[in-house]
Design an enzyme around this catalytic site. Sequence first.
Site, PDB file in Angstrom:
ATOM      1  N   LYS A 186      13.674  18.015  -0.885  1.00 53.61           N
ATOM      2  CA  LYS A 186      12.137  18.181  -1.107  1.00 53.61           C
ATOM      3  C   LYS A 186      11.793  18.789   0.051  1.00 53.61           C
ATOM      4  O   LYS A 186      11.624  18.208   1.198  1.00 53.61           O
ATOM      5  CB  LYS A 186      11.586  16.663  -1.366  1.00 53.61           C
ATOM      6  CG  LYS A 186      10.337  16.528  -1.857  1.00 53.61           C
ATOM      7  CD  LYS A 186       9.171  17.410  -1.366  1.00 53.61           C
ATOM      8  CE  LYS A 186       8.731  16.920  -0.004  1.00 53.61           C
ATOM      9  NZ  LYS A 186       7.812  17.664   0.738  1.00 53.61           N
ATOM     10  N   GLY A 224       7.520  13.238  -1.906  1.00 49.71           N
ATOM     11  CA  GLY A 224       8.778  13.160  -1.248  1.00 49.71           C
ATOM     12  C   GLY A 224       9.238  11.761  -0.911  1.00 49.71           C
ATOM     13  O   GLY A 224      10.384  11.228  -0.482  1.00 49.71           O
ATOM     14  N   GLU A 262      15.830  13.372  12.060  1.00 51.61           N
ATOM     15  CA  GLU A 262      15.817  14.247  13.296  1.00 51.61           C
ATOM     16  C   GLU A 262      14.381  14.537  13.486  1.00 51.61           C
ATOM     17  O   GLU A 262      13.422  14.991  12.351  1.00 51.61           O
ATOM     18  CB  GLU A 262      16.514  15.766  12.733  1.00 51.61           C
ATOM     19  CG  GLU A 262      17.813  15.584  12.572  1.00 51.61           C
ATOM     20  CD  GLU A 262      18.626  15.683  13.705  1.00 51.61           C
ATOM     21  OE1 GLU A 262      18.084  15.631  14.773  1.00 51.61           O
ATOM     22  OE2 GLU A 262      19.979  15.574  13.689  1.00 51.61           O
ATOM     23  N   CYS A 296      11.715  22.139  17.297  1.00 54.77           N
ATOM     24  CA  CYS A 296      11.689  20.781  17.809  1.00 54.77           C
ATOM     25  C   CYS A 296      12.631  20.712  19.300  1.00 54.77           C
ATOM     26  O   CYS A 296      12.171  19.689  19.972  1.00 54.77           O
ATOM     27  CB  CYS A 296      12.268  19.952  16.872  1.00 54.77           C
ATOM     28  SG  CYS A 296      13.914  20.385  15.991  1.00 54.77           S
ATOM     29  N   GLU A 395       4.026  15.993  21.219  1.00 54.93           N
ATOM     30  CA  GLU A 395       4.409  17.343  20.765  1.00 54.93           C
ATOM     31  C   GLU A 395       3.335  18.229  20.282  1.00 54.93           C
ATOM     32  O   GLU A 395       2.573  17.888  19.462  1.00 54.93           O
ATOM     33  CB  GLU A 395       5.495  17.187  19.657  1.00 54.93           C
ATOM     34  CG  GLU A 395       6.079  18.192  19.173  1.00 54.93           C
ATOM     35  CD  GLU A 395       7.325  17.732  17.897  1.00 54.93           C
ATOM     36  OE1 GLU A 395       7.110  17.148  17.079  1.00 54.93           O
ATOM     37  OE2 GLU A 395       8.393  18.199  18.062  1.00 54.93           O
TER      38      GLU A 395
HETATM   39  P1  NAD Z   1       5.948  16.364   8.790  1.00 51.72           P
HETATM   40  O1  NAD Z   1       6.735  15.060   9.345  1.00 51.72           O
HETATM   41  O2  NAD Z   1       4.572  16.635   8.596  1.00 51.72           O
HETATM   42  O3  NAD Z   1       6.836  16.982   7.144  1.00 51.72           O
HETATM   43  C1  NAD Z   1       8.318  16.777   7.242  1.00 51.72           C
HETATM   44  C2  NAD Z   1       8.487  16.754   5.735  1.00 51.72           C
HETATM   45  O4  NAD Z   1       8.111  15.298   5.420  1.00 51.72           O
HETATM   46  C3  NAD Z   1       7.836  17.563   4.692  1.00 51.72           C
HETATM   47  O5  NAD Z   1       8.646  17.952   3.671  1.00 51.72           O
HETATM   48  C4  NAD Z   1       6.581  16.821   4.083  1.00 51.72           C
HETATM   49  O6  NAD Z   1       6.173  17.158   2.846  1.00 51.72           O
HETATM   50  C5  NAD Z   1       7.416  15.475   4.059  1.00 51.72           C
HETATM   51  N1  NAD Z   1       6.349  14.136   4.118  1.00 51.72           N
HETATM   52  C6  NAD Z   1       5.229  13.999   4.604  1.00 51.72           C
HETATM   53  N2  NAD Z   1       4.687  12.693   4.387  1.00 51.72           N
HETATM   54  C7  NAD Z   1       5.862  12.079   4.164  1.00 51.72           C
HETATM   55  C8  NAD Z   1       6.183  10.876   3.623  1.00 51.72           C
HETATM   56  N3  NAD Z   1       5.063   9.800   3.853  1.00 51.72           N
HETATM   57  N4  NAD Z   1       7.279  10.439   3.240  1.00 51.72           N
HETATM   58  C9  NAD Z   1       8.121  11.314   3.064  1.00 51.72           C
HETATM   59  N5  NAD Z   1       8.055  12.505   3.040  1.00 51.72           N
HETATM   60  C10 NAD Z   1       6.850  12.998   3.642  1.00 51.72           C
HETATM   61  O7  NAD Z   1       6.591  17.548   9.865  1.00 51.72           O
HETATM   62  P2  NAD Z   1       6.245  19.113   9.608  1.00 51.72           P
HETATM   63  O8  NAD Z   1       4.908  19.334  10.174  1.00 51.72           O
HETATM   64  O9  NAD Z   1       6.482  19.626   8.444  1.00 51.72           O
HETATM   65  O10 NAD Z   1       7.394  19.725  10.548  1.00 51.72           O
HETATM   66  C11 NAD Z   1       7.164  19.581  12.071  1.00 51.72           C
HETATM   67  C12 NAD Z   1       7.714  18.503  12.645  1.00 51.72           C
HETATM   68  O11 NAD Z   1       9.269  18.551  12.432  1.00 51.72           O
HETATM   69  C13 NAD Z   1       7.560  18.401  14.184  1.00 51.72           C
HETATM   70  O12 NAD Z   1       7.125  17.035  14.612  1.00 51.72           O
HETATM   71  C14 NAD Z   1       9.047  18.842  14.687  1.00 51.72           C
HETATM   72  O13 NAD Z   1       9.557  18.296  16.092  1.00 51.72           O
HETATM   73  C15 NAD Z   1       9.716  18.140  13.732  1.00 51.72           C
HETATM   74  N6  NAD Z   1      11.145  19.024  13.442  1.00 51.72           N
HETATM   75  C16 NAD Z   1      12.306  18.206  13.860  1.00 51.72           C
HETATM   76  C17 NAD Z   1      13.563  18.779  13.944  1.00 51.72           C
HETATM   77  C18 NAD Z   1      14.725  18.118  14.372  1.00 51.72           C
HETATM   78  O14 NAD Z   1      15.854  18.531  14.079  1.00 51.72           O
HETATM   79  N7  NAD Z   1      14.536  17.070  15.106  1.00 51.72           N
HETATM   80  C19 NAD Z   1      13.519  20.081  13.415  1.00 51.72           C
HETATM   81  C20 NAD Z   1      12.303  20.655  12.990  1.00 51.72           C
HETATM   82  C21 NAD Z   1      11.278  19.976  12.995  1.00 51.72           C
END
Ligand code: NAD
Length: 491
Positions: A186, A224, A262, A296, A395
């Site tokens: 997803k 998701g 992650e 990240c 962040e």
């Molecule tokens: P997000 O947490 O808003 O969303 C990530 C994913 O989760 C998306 O696919 C979203 O649709 C889904 N999602 C949202 N709410 C959900 C829920 N309640 N249950 C299940 N799925 C849900 O993050 P974002 O804005 O898409 O990405 C940016 C963030 O990701 C930053 O905080 C960044 O640090 C982190 N990130 C971490 C890594 C790592 O490897 N540590 C890598 C890339 C990004």
Amino acid sequence: MSDDATVRGEERLLIDGELRPARSGATFETVNPATGAVLGVVADGSRQDLDDAIGAARRAFDGTDWSTDVELRVRGLRQLQAGFQRHADEIRAMTVAETGSPVSLTYSAQLDAPVGSLGWVADLAEGFEWETDLGDAEPLGIPSHRWVRREATGVVGAITPWNVPHQINLAKLGPALAAGNTVVLKPAPDTPWCATVLGRLIAEETDIPAGVVNIVPSSDHAVGALLSTDARVDQVSFTGSTATGRKVMASAADTVKKVFLELGGKSAFVILDDADLRGACATAAFTVCTHAGQGCAITTRLLVPRTLFDEAVDSTSRVMAKLPAGDPTDPGTICGPLVSARQRDRVEGYLRLAIEEGGSFALGGGRPEGLDGGFFVEPTLIVGVGNDARVAQEEIFGPVLVVIPFDDDDDAVALANDSAYGLSGSVWSADRARAVAVANRIRTGTIGINGGLWFSPDVPFGGYRQSGVGRESGVAGFEEYLETKSLAEPA
Ligand code: NAD
């Protein structure tokens, strides 16, 4: 800017081997962050579509020999890699248009490196010791021959963000499939085509059987969430924000799933007083401008000796000024747009907060001129706040670097560790032993010394503390997707 009319993306979901629209027929738009223009649409997966996908993944795991046929898995992964390579130009253009990533990055972390990692993990699976003989022993007086077998976990629900979508999608899919799992992916609603292209390649160019991989983008985040609650899913592998990671972890508890997270970071770039200051500052500047800071593991707190503070700020801002936000299709661009208007609003909120917290901008702080259609923010250097400021703790996920002074090595370590996160970092010193000693004291999952880079398919990546649970990539990343079964027979 890209010629959006020539960019094409896959609009269909992949469920049970079939490329198909959403059951409802609904679609949602995907947008070019550099222009704000709509690129096209993608099927909008619903709870029903995700339910179909989970059912297909469950049947493929329970009812086929995918989980035991290593040769088929290795072949499928190599075919997928070849598919990406065959369509590299088309996928590269689509990726730049959909993510807003500078095209230069697609030759590394944004596309070519993750595609290369499929070959690495296929090789790993091919040579992996699936069974280990532990020999004979007499536990409780019963002579027994024992061995340990590694088996796939089962159905993996993968939830991914938008910043480096191929990297994260493939860092989950590659090892999960190599280990023998079936997967429901997803992806983030901001970058659906970077995931649906996988569906098309898998369906049309590989022998990966129906149901083994299912790809369901959705405009609704709540869809998701089913992956962490559904009992048919054995493991949820999530990359995204710490806030969402907490929800995933909590909702996976009812069915006691394996959870792999992650999450976010606020990593420190530590320049000790004997370091090559200009070289270090240039690297810190380049790092935070890359992909507009949307990584990240990007180092977003610059820790410098108090005596060298002004010099460090001057040196860093000079280099950042040479890396302005610009057209991601230009090979010279390092800092592209933010992914969406929502993300730009979020970053701009933090820029306002920096001022409210008593800080000021040594550089940037606004929107660049002449780039009005897209979601751009200027590379920004914040000074005048302490490590306890929210802009130094939270962040921001933009091209924003906060500079903080320290008094000595102990103070530098304390400040680096004064964070809820622990994902990455960097330490610079003319004295390697001193740099390594400081790096060893920083509570973080990855750290570079004097510019050394850990990013590679064979290197485990992940976070301490609220940056995550588990490791992606490397042998450790592969083993995240395995169960361990211990067997014994009379000796
Ligand atoms: P997000 O947490 O808003 O969303 C990530 C994913 O989760 C998306 O696919 C979203 O649709 C889904 N999602 C949202 N709410 C959900 C829920 N309640 N249950 C299940 N799925 C849900 O993050 P974002 O804005 O898409 O990405 C940016 C963030 O990701 C930053 O905080 C960044 O640090 C982190 N990130 C971490 C890594 C790592 O490897 N540590 C890598 C890339 C990004």
